[in-house]
Design a protein around this motif. Structure first.
Motif, short mmCIF file in Angstrom:
data_model
loop_
_atom_site.label_atom_id
_atom_site.label_comp_id
_atom_site.label_asym_id
_atom_site.label_seq_id
_atom_site.Cartn_x
_atom_site.Cartn_y
_atom_site.Cartn_z
N THR A 71 0.83 -1.20 0.00
CA THR A 71 0.00 0.00 0.00
C THR A 71 0.87 1.25 0.00
O THR A 71 0.59 2.23 -0.71
N SER A 72 1.95 1.22 0.77
CA SER A 72 2.80 2.41 0.91
C SER A 72 3.60 2.71 -0.35
O SER A 72 4.09 3.83 -0.53
N THR A 73 3.75 1.73 -1.26
CA THR A 73 4.54 1.96 -2.46
C THR A 73 3.69 2.37 -3.67
O THR A 73 4.22 2.54 -4.77
N ASN A 74 2.40 2.52 -3.46
CA ASN A 74 1.53 2.86 -4.59
C ASN A 74 1.93 4.16 -5.26
O ASN A 74 1.76 4.33 -6.47
N ASN A 75 2.46 5.09 -4.47
CA ASN A 75 2.82 6.40 -5.02
C ASN A 75 4.30 6.53 -5.35
O ASN A 75 4.76 7.62 -5.71
N CYS A 76 5.06 5.44 -5.21
CA CYS A 76 6.48 5.49 -5.55
C CYS A 76 6.64 5.59 -7.07
O CYS A 76 5.95 4.89 -7.82
N ILE A 77 7.55 6.45 -7.50
CA ILE A 77 7.64 6.74 -8.93
C ILE A 77 8.71 5.92 -9.66
O ILE A 77 8.71 5.87 -10.88
N GLU A 81 12.82 4.33 -5.32
CA GLU A 81 11.85 4.75 -4.31
C GLU A 81 11.20 3.53 -3.65
O GLU A 81 10.97 3.51 -2.45
N LYS A 82 10.89 2.53 -4.47
CA LYS A 82 10.28 1.32 -3.93
C LYS A 82 11.25 0.57 -3.02
O LYS A 82 10.88 0.11 -1.94
N LYS A 85 11.62 2.46 0.24
CA LYS A 85 10.47 2.28 1.13
C LYS A 85 10.53 0.93 1.83
O LYS A 85 10.28 0.82 3.03
#
Length: 205
Positions: A71-77, A81-82, A85
């Motif tokens: 869920t927290s990586t949904n907005n990683c570009i 970033e992934k 996280k």
């Protein structure tokens, strides 16, 4: 009904494992049954042994943590970033801040078998995530590896072992140096630019 009964058994075992009144190795099926308010025979209908129950509790705890990570990586570009996280979550234990979380309880108990179970479960649950991240990174050219599955298993195994204080005790300064070396290993393993994983050992201001 079956799922509800299994959850009742696992919840009962987790409560006992997190109670900290006795080592997990002293927990018995009788204790789990009594705490759950069900018959001992009901437990053996779903699980063959206490060890199977504890394995299921550990796997459920990590699975819950992994769902939070997704869920927290949904907005990683991007790939970095992934990875950032995921690694910061593991290092800071952001998904272990619940006082009843079994992962915390096992970390502070001196039980080598349970620590081993934790490590193997972490590797099994986290490696597929890292594998997919690496495959995406290979596709976009941000990381370079011909064996993403094996690389993922090695990366997760090393970090899991490093963070397990039972196997690898260290103070904050020692951990900082080890994470710095670990970042260098990642750069070499994934053939990335120097400093790609500096977030692993950057000290907070």
């Amino acid at each position: 009904m079956k799922e509800n009964k299994i959850e009742i058994i696992l919840n009962s075992a987790e409560e006992l494992m997190c109670a900290m009144e006795f080592p997990n190795r002293d927990i018995t099926v009788d204790m789990i049954a009594k705490n759950a308010g069900i018959g001992k025979g009901s437990i053996y209908y779903y699980f063959e042994s206490k060890e199977d129950i504890i394995d299921a509790v550990i796997e459920r705890s990590y699975s819950s943590a992994i769902r939070e990570y997704f869920t927290s990586t949904n907005n990683c570009i991007n790939t970095y970033e992934k990875l950032k996280k995921l690694f910061t979550s593991m290092i800071r234990k952001e998904f272990q801040n619940n006082s009843r979380n079994v992962i915390i309880s096992l970390h502070v108990q001196d039980d080598i078998i349970l620590h081993y179970k934790m490590m193997m479960t972490a590797i099994k649950t986290v490696s597929p995530i890292v594998t997919q991240i690496l495959k995406d990174g290979v596709a976009d050219g941000s990381v370079h590896t011909e064996t993403p599955e094996e690389s993922a298993e090695m990366i997760v195994a090393m970090l899991t072992f490093l963070l397990n204080s039972s196997f690898f005790p260290s103070d904050n300064e020692s951990m900082y140096r080890k994470l710095k070396l670990y970042a260098n290993v990642l750069e070499t393993c994934l053939n990335t630019e120097k400093g790609s994983f500096s977030f692993l050992f950057t000290k907070p201001e």
